[in-house]
Design an enzyme around this catalytic site. Structure first.
Site, PDB file in Angstrom:
ATOM      1  N   ARG A   1       0.818  -1.216   0.000  1.00 44.95           N
ATOM      2  CA  ARG A   1       0.000   0.000   0.000  1.00 44.95           C
ATOM      3  C   ARG A   1       0.853   1.268   0.000  1.00 44.95           C
ATOM      4  O   ARG A   1       0.420   2.318  -0.477  1.00 44.95           O
ATOM      5  CB  ARG A   1      -0.928   0.006   1.214  1.00 44.95           C
ATOM      6  CG  ARG A   1      -2.032  -1.039   1.147  1.00 44.95           C
ATOM      7  CD  ARG A   1      -2.957  -0.923   2.338  1.00 44.95           C
ATOM      8  NE  ARG A   1      -4.047  -1.882   2.258  1.00 44.95           N
ATOM      9  CZ  ARG A   1      -5.188  -1.658   1.612  1.00 44.95           C
ATOM     10  NH1 ARG A   1      -5.373  -0.505   0.997  1.00 44.95           N
ATOM     11  NH2 ARG A   1      -6.131  -2.574   1.572  1.00 44.95           N
TER      12      ARG A   1
ATOM     13  N   LYS B   1       2.510 -19.249   6.364  1.00 42.63           N
ATOM     14  CA  LYS B   1       1.828 -19.640   7.585  1.00 42.63           C
ATOM     15  C   LYS B   1       1.711 -18.419   8.500  1.00 42.63           C
ATOM     16  O   LYS B   1       2.494 -17.472   8.351  1.00 42.63           O
ATOM     17  CB  LYS B   1       2.562 -20.805   8.264  1.00 42.63           C
ATOM     18  CG  LYS B   1       3.933 -20.450   8.866  1.00 42.63           C
ATOM     19  CD  LYS B   1       3.849 -20.200  10.345  1.00 42.63           C
ATOM     20  CE  LYS B   1       5.181 -19.944  10.967  1.00 42.63           C
ATOM     21  NZ  LYS B   1       5.145 -19.446  12.340  1.00 42.63           N
TER      22      LYS B   1
ATOM     23  N   HIS C   1       8.450 -23.107   6.043  1.00 38.93           N
ATOM     24  CA  HIS C   1       9.877 -23.117   5.706  1.00 38.93           C
ATOM     25  C   HIS C   1      10.649 -24.205   6.454  1.00 38.93           C
ATOM     26  O   HIS C   1      11.736 -24.600   6.033  1.00 38.93           O
ATOM     27  CB  HIS C   1      10.504 -21.748   5.983  1.00 38.93           C
ATOM     28  CG  HIS C   1      10.537 -21.366   7.428  1.00 38.93           C
ATOM     29  ND1 HIS C   1      11.605 -21.650   8.240  1.00 38.93           N
ATOM     30  CD2 HIS C   1       9.639 -20.721   8.204  1.00 38.93           C
ATOM     31  CE1 HIS C   1      11.361 -21.197   9.455  1.00 38.93           C
ATOM     32  NE2 HIS C   1      10.177 -20.639   9.470  1.00 38.93           N
TER      33      HIS C   1
ATOM     34  N   LYS D   1      14.355 -27.235   5.451  1.00 39.18           N
ATOM     35  CA  LYS D   1      15.652 -27.371   6.112  1.00 39.18           C
ATOM     36  C   LYS D   1      16.284 -28.704   5.722  1.00 39.18           C
ATOM     37  O   LYS D   1      15.601 -29.725   5.549  1.00 39.18           O
ATOM     38  CB  LYS D   1      15.479 -27.262   7.627  1.00 39.18           C
ATOM     39  CG  LYS D   1      15.073 -25.855   8.071  1.00 39.18           C
ATOM     40  CD  LYS D   1      14.980 -25.751   9.576  1.00 39.18           C
ATOM     41  CE  LYS D   1      14.584 -24.341   9.998  1.00 39.18           C
ATOM     42  NZ  LYS D   1      15.605 -23.324   9.672  1.00 39.18           N
TER      43      LYS D   1
ATOM     44  N   GLU E   1      13.910 -21.777  21.326  1.00 39.20           N
ATOM     45  CA  GLU E   1      14.580 -20.558  20.897  1.00 39.20           C
ATOM     46  C   GLU E   1      15.065 -19.767  22.102  1.00 39.20           C
ATOM     47  O   GLU E   1      14.357 -19.649  23.103  1.00 39.20           O
ATOM     48  CB  GLU E   1      13.621 -19.678  20.086  1.00 39.20           C
ATOM     49  CG  GLU E   1      13.112 -20.306  18.808  1.00 39.20           C
ATOM     50  CD  GLU E   1      12.175 -19.372  18.077  1.00 39.20           C
ATOM     51  OE1 GLU E   1      12.683 -18.508  17.320  1.00 39.20           O
ATOM     52  OE2 GLU E   1      10.960 -19.479  18.258  1.00 39.20           O
TER      53      GLU E   1
ATOM     54  N   HIS F   1       4.898 -26.272  11.992  1.00 38.04           N
ATOM     55  CA  HIS F   1       6.230 -26.863  12.102  1.00 38.04           C
ATOM     56  C   HIS F   1       6.226 -28.194  12.850  1.00 38.04           C
ATOM     57  O   HIS F   1       6.730 -29.217  12.350  1.00 38.04           O
ATOM     58  CB  HIS F   1       7.179 -25.915  12.842  1.00 38.04           C
ATOM     59  CG  HIS F   1       7.346 -24.583  12.199  1.00 38.04           C
ATOM     60  ND1 HIS F   1       7.180 -24.364  10.854  1.00 38.04           N
ATOM     61  CD2 HIS F   1       7.689 -23.376  12.721  1.00 38.04           C
ATOM     62  CE1 HIS F   1       7.413 -23.099  10.584  1.00 38.04           C
ATOM     63  NE2 HIS F   1       7.720 -22.475  11.695  1.00 38.04           N
TER      64      HIS F   1
ATOM     65  N   LYS G   1       9.842 -20.121  23.754  1.00 36.79           N
ATOM     66  CA  LYS G   1      10.691 -18.940  23.637  1.00 36.79           C
ATOM     67  C   LYS G   1      11.535 -18.786  24.901  1.00 36.79           C
ATOM     68  O   LYS G   1      11.172 -19.244  25.977  1.00 36.79           O
ATOM     69  CB  LYS G   1       9.820 -17.691  23.464  1.00 36.79           C
ATOM     70  CG  LYS G   1       8.927 -17.692  22.238  1.00 36.79           C
ATOM     71  CD  LYS G   1       9.709 -17.407  20.986  1.00 36.79           C
ATOM     72  CE  LYS G   1       8.776 -17.174  19.796  1.00 36.79           C
ATOM     73  NZ  LYS G   1       9.529 -16.938  18.547  1.00 36.79           N
TER      74      LYS G   1
END
Length: 516
Positions: free
Chosen positions: A63, A178, A208, A212, A246, A270, A369
């Site tokens: 936009r 996703k 994705h 891998k 992570e 995933h 996380k």
């Protein structure tokens, strides 16, 4: 069709990659975070490795009003600073090669999509793209339905003279990032919108993780080595663990994560895709339809979850303040997050696949996380030997064999065995057989996904059946979780391995998580 080779060092095998046909890649949401952090760095990498065709065109669209030169300048800084590239490795000449084929066309309303397709025709003729078109939706999921409808009405799928497409000699592919929907109902609606304008063989539902290197190798590892397939079942395997942890927090994505949470963000796509690849039956042929069909069967074979018995199969967590190389904020202190948020940033889930191969073998999935290490792996824990003949020589308990497929940070696989240790005494100890993928041999996961889409290969993309099976499993649980007030949040420190409830879930089964 031409091919090129990737240099991988003197001890690595060299793989050949086919260059795709000429194409025109439309990126909607081209000024957003995903395009700048992942998509354009991946395109730069593909160009640097000479994996793009000689003729191609990239049209960024959003936009925001700007001209092509401003857009190229914006992308240059983004690619130059991308973690997968880095300032030191950035090649100005290679960037110019790519940038000269990048153009910008804003879209402001539904009618501007048809104008954009019409205006790009002279560029397609100049760059000889053969009317091959890829439409990549790199914007918030809430915009997917509208953009798909606008593209469809403008003839982007090749069903109208407005758009070009297959009746004019080219293909039309649409890539959807996703998360694909928020629940079973919204995923079904999104699939219906796509199917109204595009055929299933034109639709690329992206995850994705499937690109891998180690994830791709799961099927090769299982089905090309006869020593594994006969023992890949409940007679020999005790349990399976799948981890995606992570060290980072939500990275300024507070508003998105508040709407998503870990179950939508990681498990529906995933984590369940990794389970499907691990649990699926051998396909009759290594073709897209056969492989995706077996993945879908594996997902549909997972036993349903009863939301009223969540304590038996689900542990949830939210990180609070902690310490790891400095003070780490809690989730509720992150920008864009409610100070009373009930959003889970960690989940551990116990699943069972209800078929003859896997009956009685639990699959433990965890993702979180702010953990102490960045880890992505699948570990296959085999049963202990039935008769312990070395008991009198070994005071320690003999650990069962474990096969670990590591996805990140290093792409490798390890097999832990027991063997005699050197010396005069009979003493058993673990030994490791391992293989690590050479650095630099593989493209990034986004580069591989883009390359497959250009080549028309859907194997690494989810089918409609896979998406709907995963949502059918998780939707009742997500709805139950979102209706609850979780009073003990936050329940694990940032920088720790997760909440105690996750450890207790395995402890009840007489098992323990692999260390992070």
């Amino acid at each position: 069709m031409s091919t090129t080779q990737l240099e991988a060092g003197p001890q690595a095998d060299v793989c050949e990659f086919e260059r795709p046909k000429p194409f025109n890649l439309f990126i909607f949401g081209a000024t957003g975070d995903l395009a700048k952090r992942k998509i354009f760095p991946a395109l730069y990498q593909l160009n640097t490795l000479s994996l793009l065709p000689e003729e191609f065109l990239i049209i960024g669209s959003a936009r925001k009003k700007m001209d092509t030169d401003e857009f190229r300048d914006l992308l240059r800084e983004a690619v130059r600073n991308a973690p997968s590239i880095g300032v030191e490795k950035f090649n100005e000449a290679k960037w110019r090669e790519l940038a000269n084929r990048v153009h910008y066309m804003p879209v402001e309303d539904p009618g501007s999509y048809g104008a954009m397709l019409k205006n790009c025709v002279p560029l397609e003729e100049r760059y000889k793209t053969c009317r091959n078109r890829i439409f990549y939706l790199a914007m918030p999921p809430s915009a997917f339905n509208d953009v798909i409808k606008n593209l469809g009405e403008a003839g982007a799928a090749g069903q109208s003279e407005k758009g070009g497409g297959e009746e004019n000699g080219g293909y039309s592919h649409i890539v959807v990032e996703k998360p694909f929907g928020r629940d079973l109902e919204s995923a079904g609606e999104l699939n219906s919108t796509l199917r109204k304008y595009f055929r299933e063989d034109q639709i690329y539902r992206m995850d994705h993780f499937l690109a891998k290197e180690t994830v791709q190798n799961i099927l090769m590892f299982r089905f090309s080595n006869y020593i594994f397939e006969p023992i890949w079942n409940n007679r020999y395997i005790d349990h399976v663990q799948i981890t995606a942890a992570e060290t980072l927090g939500i990275e300024n994505r507070g508003p998105y994560y508040e709407e998503s949470g870990v179950l939508r963000d990681m498990f529906q796509n995933h984590m369940l895709h990794l389970l499907a690849l691990t649990a699926m039956e051998p396909p009759s042929a290594f073709t897209t339809g056969k492989v995706r069909g077996e993945r879908a069967k594996a997902l549909s074979s997972i036993k349903p979850l009863d939301p009223e018995k969540m304590d038996e199969f689900l542990a949830l967590g939210q990180y609070g303040p902690g310490h790891s190389d400095g003070v780490l904020p809690g989730y509720r202190n992150e920008p864009g997050v409610s100070p009373n948020s009930n959003t889970a940033t960690y989940a551990a889930l116990k699943l069972e696949v209800g078929n003859w191969r896997w009956d009685g073998v639990p699959f433990y999935l965890r993702s979180g996380k702010r953990t102490p290490a960045r880890t992505g792996e699948i570990s296959i824990h085999f049963k202990p030997v039935p008769h312990k003949i070395f008991r009198e020589y070994n005071e320690q308990q003999i650990e069962p064999n474990v096969l670990t497929l590591c996805i990140h940070p290093d792409e490798k696989f390890d097999l832990f065995l027991q063997a005699k240790q050197p010396g005069t005494r009979i003493c058993l100890g673990p030994v490791r057989l391992d293989y690590t993928y050479p650095k630099g041999i593989a493209t990034t996961d986004y580069a591989r996904i883009l390359l497959d889409c250009m080549q028309g290969d859907q194997m690494l993309f989810a089918s409609a059946d896979e998406v709907e099976s995963s949502w059918q499993l998780l939707t009742p649980v997500i709805k139950k979780v979102e209706s609850m007030e979780i009073k003990d949040f936050p329940n694990y420190e940032a920088g720790s391995s997760g909440p105690g409830q996750a450890d207790a879930m395995l402890s009840r089964d007489g098992r323990a998580w692999d260390p992070l």
